[in-house]
Design a protein around this motif. Structure first.
Motif, short mmCIF file in Angstrom:
data_model
loop_
_atom_site.label_atom_id
_atom_site.label_comp_id
_atom_site.label_asym_id
_atom_site.label_seq_id
_atom_site.Cartn_x
_atom_site.Cartn_y
_atom_site.Cartn_z
N GLY A 334 0.88 -1.35 -0.31
CA GLY A 334 -0.02 -0.22 0.11
C GLY A 334 0.69 1.23 -0.50
N ILE A 335 0.43 2.17 -0.66
CA ILE A 335 1.08 3.77 -0.66
C ILE A 335 0.32 4.76 0.13
CG2 ILE A 335 1.49 5.24 -2.38
CD1 ILE A 335 3.64 3.31 -2.84
N SER A 336 1.25 5.36 1.11
CA SER A 336 0.62 6.83 1.98
C SER A 336 1.10 7.76 0.84
CB SER A 336 1.07 6.31 3.44
OG SER A 336 0.85 5.89 3.83
N GLY A 337 -0.14 8.16 0.12
CA GLY A 337 -0.14 9.32 -0.72
C GLY A 337 -1.59 10.18 -0.78
N LEU A 338 -1.74 10.24 0.67
CA LEU A 338 -3.13 11.10 0.48
C LEU A 338 -2.53 12.32 0.28
CD1 LEU A 338 -6.04 11.10 0.64
CD2 LEU A 338 -5.72 11.29 3.07
N GLN A 339 -1.46 12.89 1.65
CA GLN A 339 -1.65 14.19 1.29
C GLN A 339 -0.75 15.31 -0.42
OE1 GLN A 339 0.10 15.50 4.78
NE2 GLN A 339 1.30 17.18 4.46
N LEU A 340 -0.58 13.69 -0.46
CA LEU A 340 0.34 14.75 -1.79
C LEU A 340 -0.03 14.13 -3.28
CD1 LEU A 340 3.89 12.39 -0.46
CD2 LEU A 340 3.92 15.33 -0.36
N SER A 341 -0.94 13.60 -3.48
CA SER A 341 -2.14 13.79 -4.60
C SER A 341 -1.93 14.24 -5.57
CB SER A 341 -3.13 12.79 -4.28
OG SER A 341 -2.73 10.96 -4.30
N LEU A 342 -2.10 15.48 -5.73
CA LEU A 342 -2.20 16.52 -5.82
C LEU A 342 -1.56 16.76 -6.61
CD1 LEU A 342 -3.82 18.92 -7.75
CD2 LEU A 342 -4.32 19.66 -5.50
N ALA A 343 0.19 17.10 -6.00
CA ALA A 343 0.84 17.43 -6.61
C ALA A 343 1.49 16.71 -7.09
CB ALA A 343 1.91 18.49 -5.22
N ALA A 344 1.58 15.43 -6.65
CA ALA A 344 2.30 14.19 -7.87
C ALA A 344 2.07 14.48 -9.11
CB ALA A 344 1.92 12.99 -7.17
N VAL A 345 -0.18 14.38 -9.18
CA VAL A 345 -0.75 14.17 -10.37
C VAL A 345 0.00 16.04 -11.22
CG1 VAL A 345 -2.65 14.01 -11.80
CG2 VAL A 345 -1.84 12.28 -9.92
N CYS A 346 -0.34 16.52 -10.42
CA CYS A 346 0.37 18.18 -10.79
C CYS A 346 1.40 17.67 -11.83
CB CYS A 346 -0.44 19.41 -10.39
SG CYS A 346 -1.55 19.62 -9.87
N THR A 347 2.98 17.25 -11.22
CA THR A 347 3.71 17.07 -11.27
C THR A 347 4.52 16.19 -12.93
OG1 THR A 347 4.72 17.78 -8.97
CG2 THR A 347 6.78 16.93 -10.82
N ALA A 348 3.62 15.53 -12.44
CA ALA A 348 3.39 14.39 -13.95
C ALA A 348 3.15 15.03 -14.54
CB ALA A 348 3.45 12.87 -13.33
N ALA A 349 1.39 15.59 -14.89
CA ALA A 349 0.49 16.27 -16.13
C ALA A 349 1.80 17.05 -16.48
CB ALA A 349 -0.40 16.20 -15.36
N ALA A 350 2.09 18.07 -15.70
CA ALA A 350 2.88 19.18 -16.83
C ALA A 350 4.21 18.49 -17.42
CB ALA A 350 3.27 19.58 -15.46
N SER A 351 4.57 17.60 -16.54
CA SER A 351 6.21 17.18 -17.57
C SER A 351 4.94 17.05 -19.48
CB SER A 351 6.75 16.24 -17.13
OG SER A 351 6.16 15.03 -17.18
N ARG A 352 3.74 16.27 -18.86
CA ARG A 352 3.52 15.89 -20.62
C ARG A 352 2.82 16.93 -21.29
NH1 ARG A 352 3.29 10.39 -20.70
NH2 ARG A 352 4.81 9.29 -18.55
N GLY A 353 2.86 18.60 -20.31
CA GLY A 353 2.12 19.14 -21.68
C GLY A 353 0.56 18.90 -20.75
N ILE A 354 -0.29 18.20 -19.57
CA ILE A 354 -1.20 18.83 -19.17
C ILE A 354 -1.67 19.16 -18.77
CG2 ILE A 354 -3.05 16.98 -18.30
CD1 ILE A 354 -1.53 14.46 -19.47
N GLY A 355 -2.84 20.11 -18.62
CA GLY A 355 -3.13 20.95 -17.75
C GLY A 355 -3.49 20.97 -16.53
N LEU A 356 -3.76 21.90 -15.53
CA LEU A 356 -4.31 21.85 -14.41
C LEU A 356 -5.44 21.96 -14.17
CD1 LEU A 356 -3.75 21.74 -10.99
CD2 LEU A 356 -4.20 23.73 -10.82
N GLU A 357 -6.23 21.91 -14.69
CA GLU A 357 -7.56 21.88 -15.12
C GLU A 357 -8.43 20.81 -15.50
OE1 GLU A 357 -6.41 23.01 -19.59
OE2 GLU A 357 -6.15 24.05 -17.52
N ARG A 358 -7.20 19.91 -16.33
CA ARG A 358 -7.47 18.31 -16.62
C ARG A 358 -7.27 18.32 -15.66
NH1 ARG A 358 -6.81 15.74 -22.05
NH2 ARG A 358 -9.14 14.65 -21.70
N VAL A 359 -6.41 17.84 -14.91
CA VAL A 359 -6.12 17.10 -13.99
C VAL A 359 -7.52 17.36 -12.58
CG1 VAL A 359 -4.62 16.96 -11.70
CG2 VAL A 359 -3.94 17.31 -13.86
N LEU A 360 -7.46 18.54 -12.32
CA LEU A 360 -8.89 18.36 -11.34
C LEU A 360 -10.16 18.26 -12.12
CD1 LEU A 360 -7.72 22.58 -10.62
CD2 LEU A 360 -7.96 20.57 -9.19
N GLY A 361 -10.04 18.15 -13.37
CA GLY A 361 -11.36 17.11 -13.35
C GLY A 361 -11.40 16.17 -13.21
#
Length: 449
Positions: A334-361
């Motif tokens: 199991g991974i403990s990631g609740l506090q870091l989920s948004l930042a982790a996905v935003c970081t990975a998404a940004a490296s792929r040119g995916i905007g925050l609005e899609r992440v939040l969707g």
């Protein structure tokens, strides 16, 4: 002059719908009652002007969290889990029926969880029920008591009190749940495939991945698709790790079958190539696979075959996670990631040119839709004023000892992430500020509408 609104938050960037706009968001009675141009004169008891480096976004809805209370509160608990949630911009969690003791498989167990969570929660909390061999035929009672749906395993869960379903029992559960338009959530790994791939454990990460091959997910997803086709049940595939089932899922969706799919931040951020032998902090089931697979998961999100992202926050004690000398066969998965989920996905998404609005969707809007919570996950008139001030360009290095989770263990420890929550409001009340910590206001628990 008496104040018109309880709170007004102004920002140059507010996510309204699918785009960021300058706006003033007004709150009264816990709900958003006005969204006006940025400089509109509005009288309020409290007013907040976000600096230019911050934006206002909806609070996340995390539909896959293992809180483990009561019974295994040394692993996590409602106080620590919801503090971590608020610090990570998560304003609603839906708690899984395991690994608490008892699991949420009866009405009495659900009532016990509600009693425990209510005085401790810093964010809104709802509950999934469990579908196990011992409670089939009585799921309607749990549904009527307010659970949001039913989780089932097709392979052993890892704890003896939550038994997995056979394929015949999966069909029975699907038939029962379809009768009241409930939702069936499935941990989709095939036990026969797993039994054929079992190994002797050890510290080699590649051996651990080989013990839970892609086919275990592909075959299990196929079983769920067939059950949906025969019964019409709404089904949700939990924590998709392998991209191999995506074509079958796309075909099922094209057929009109009511199947939704989630993946998790750790599958989108990490790859097997990054994981050292003996690094059991990264163990989860199903496992983190290679970078080519990770690319395909991102494509699945962008194409819409994967609907949403949830943390699958599944913590344990340090001894269970790290106390076995690096043996992946013995360490808790199991991974403990609740506090870091948004930042982790935003970081990975940004490296792929995916905007925050899609992440939040994927992390707010789609998860709120999964749980049928129309007042959550969006900034809109009438929605709950669950809001987050987010600094998308602020980077930080994760120090697991500083996280709000009960046990200071995280696969993200030492990782640099970009995007940081500055403040979180729940129903217009501040429950977290980066400089002040958590307010910890006791809140109620959610029931299925």
């Amino acid at each position: 002059m008496s104040a018109t609104f309880d709170l007004v938050i102004r920002s140059q960037r507010v996510l309204v719908g699918a785009e960021f706009v300058p706006a003033a968001v007004a709150v009264r009675g816990g709900r958003i009652v006005a969204i006006e141009p940025l400089d509109t004169a509005l009288a309020a008891r409290h007013e907040v002007l976000l600096p230019h480096d911050q934006m206002l976004v909806p609070g996340l809805v995390d539909t896959h969290v293992h809180v483990n209370e009561p019974g295994r509160t040394d692993w996590e608990g409602f106080a620590s889990a919801t503090l971590a949630a608020a610090a990570g911009g998560v304003t609603t969690i839906i708690d899984m029926p395991l690994n608490s003791l008892p699991p949420t498989c009866t009405v009495s167990a659900l009532e016990q969880k509600r009693r425990v969570a209510g005085p401790k929660a810093s964010v809104d909390v709802g509950f999934w029920g469990g579908a196990i061999p011992g409670n089939l035929g009585s799921l309607r009672e749990l549904h009527d008591a307010g659970v949001f749906g039913f989780k089932a395993f097709l392979s052993p869960s890892g704890v003896p009190e939550f038994e997995h379903l056979s394929l015949d029992q999966l069909e029975a559960a699907a038939t029962e749940i379809a009768a009241f338009d409930g939702l069936l959530l499935v941990h989709a790994e095939d036990p026969e495939v797993l039994a054929g791939a079992v190994n002797g454990g050890g510290d080699a990460y590649r051996d651990f991945v080989a013990s839970r091959p892609d086919r275990s997910e592909t075959d299990a997803v196929g079983h769920v698709i067939e059950a949906v086709r025969r019964t019409g049940v709404r089904a949700h595939i939990l924590h998709l790790s392998s991209a191999a089932p995506l074509p079958a899922l796309a075909a099922a969706r094209a057929e009109g079958l009511p199947i939704t799919v989630e993946t998790c931040p750790h599958y989108l951020f990490f790859s097997a190539e990054q994981i050292s032998d003996g690094a059991t902090a990264f163990k989860c089931c199903p496992p983190i696979r290679d970078s080519a697979n990770r690319d395909l998961l991102w494509q699945g999100l962008e194409s819409g075959v994967i609907d949403c992202i949830a943390s699958d926050h599944s913590p344990s004690t340090r001894a269970l996670k790290l106390g076995h000398g690096g043996d992946f066969g013995l360490a808790w998965g199991g991974i403990s990631g609740l506090q870091l989920s948004l930042a982790a996905v935003c970081t990975a998404a940004a490296s792929r040119g995916i905007g925050l609005e899609r992440v939040l969707g994927w992390m707010s809007g789609a998860t709120a839709a999964l749980a049928r919570l129309p007042g959550k996950g969006r900034i809109a008139l009438g929605a709950d004023a669950d809001l987050v001030a987010f600094a998308p360009a602020e980077s930080f290095t994760v120090d697991a000892s500083q996280l709000r989770h009960k046990n200071p263990i995280s696969a993200f420890d030492g990782t640099t992430l970009t995007g940081r929550v500055q403040r979180t409001w729940l129903g217009g009340a501040s429950v977290y500020a980066v400089d002040d910590g958590i307010a910890g206001v006791p809140l109620g628990v959610l029931r299925r509408p």
